[in-house]
Design a protein around this motif. Structure first.
Motif, mmCIF file in Angstrom:
data_model
loop_
_atom_site.group_PDB
_atom_site.id
_atom_site.type_symbol
_atom_site.label_atom_id
_atom_site.label_comp_id
_atom_site.label_asym_id
_atom_site.label_seq_id
_atom_site.Cartn_x
_atom_site.Cartn_y
_atom_site.Cartn_z
ATOM 1 N N ARG A 1 -9.319 -1.724 -2.265
ATOM 2 C CA ARG A 1 -8.067 -2.481 -2.377
ATOM 3 C C ARG A 1 -8.336 -3.907 -2.844
ATOM 4 O O ARG A 1 -7.591 -4.447 -3.659
ATOM 5 C CB ARG A 1 -7.303 -2.467 -1.051
ATOM 6 N N ILE B 1 0.877 -1.169 0.000
ATOM 7 C CA ILE B 1 0.000 0.000 0.000
ATOM 8 C C ILE B 1 0.909 1.211 0.000
ATOM 9 O O ILE B 1 1.777 1.352 0.861
ATOM 10 C CB ILE B 1 -0.946 -0.030 1.210
ATOM 11 N N ALA B 2 0.716 2.066 -1.016
ATOM 12 C CA ALA B 2 1.627 3.194 -1.208
ATOM 13 C C ALA B 2 0.904 4.355 -1.886
ATOM 14 O O ALA B 2 -0.111 4.144 -2.551
ATOM 15 C CB ALA B 2 2.808 2.741 -2.082
ATOM 16 N N PRO B 3 1.435 5.564 -1.744
ATOM 17 C CA PRO B 3 0.883 6.683 -2.512
ATOM 18 C C PRO B 3 1.125 6.422 -4.001
ATOM 19 O O PRO B 3 2.182 5.909 -4.381
ATOM 20 C CB PRO B 3 1.702 7.885 -2.045
ATOM 21 N N ARG C 1 -3.258 1.889 -3.920
ATOM 22 C CA ARG C 1 -3.295 3.275 -3.459
ATOM 23 C C ARG C 1 -3.570 3.362 -1.962
ATOM 24 O O ARG C 1 -4.537 2.800 -1.456
ATOM 25 C CB ARG C 1 -4.360 4.069 -4.196
ATOM 26 N N ALA C 2 -2.707 4.102 -1.264
ATOM 27 C CA ALA C 2 -2.916 4.398 0.148
ATOM 28 C C ALA C 2 -4.159 5.269 0.282
ATOM 29 O O ALA C 2 -4.474 6.071 -0.597
ATOM 30 C CB ALA C 2 -1.698 5.125 0.711
#
Length: 153
Positions: A56, A29-31, A48-49
């Motif tokens: 998700r 999970i990341a920008p 996407r964070a």
């Protein structure tokens, strides 16, 4: 091969699928840039964070379908490829019996957001599933109370 959640007959679990069939692929999970919800750069799937668990789940299933189709680096794709993948994800995540049960339990005053929440998917996936119903699935849903609201009878 699709993975089914233990204890939930017929319920597809993309997290279990990833663990069982793609053990070399890591989900993080990341920008992400722009409006991307997921990004596949084998052996990593970035989600996407700040998105919901349902978003998700849908995004992970989407990226797994790309992997199954032999895509290891997923960026902007043709509209045809994305439509195909969206449809497959909607079918996989929303079996018709679960859709019928949700329509019955929600009743005639429910909206798409409530339907999506009941099915543990995002609104787009719920909408796509309604759009890709087969005639047999429409008949199955037609007998569900409130099905006429979803234009499935």
């Amino acid at each position: 091969m699709t993975a089914l959640s233990p204890g939930t007959p017929g319920h597809y679990d993309p997290w279990l699928d990833l663990a069982e069939n793609w053990p070399e692929v890591e989900a993080v999970i990341a920008p992400l840039p722009g409006d991307l919800l997921g990004l596949l750069r084998y052996p990593v799937i970035a989600l996407r964070a700040g998105t919901s668990a349902a978003q998700r789940r849908c995004t992970l299933a989407h990226e797994i379908v790309h992997l199954e189709r032999g895509v290891n680096d997923c960026g902007p794709w043709s509209a045809h490829e994305e439509r195909w993948v969206h449809r497959e994800v909607a079918r996989r995540l929303i079996p018709v019996d679960e859709l019928a049960a949700a329509v019955r339990s929600l009743g005639p005053r429910a909206d798409l957001a409530q339907l999506a929440q009941a099915l543990d998917v995002d609104r787009e996936t719920a909408q796509v599933r309604l759009e890709v119903l087969t005639p047999a699935e429409r008949a199955c849903l037609g007998s569900s109370a409130g099905a006429e609201q979803w234009d499935v009878a």
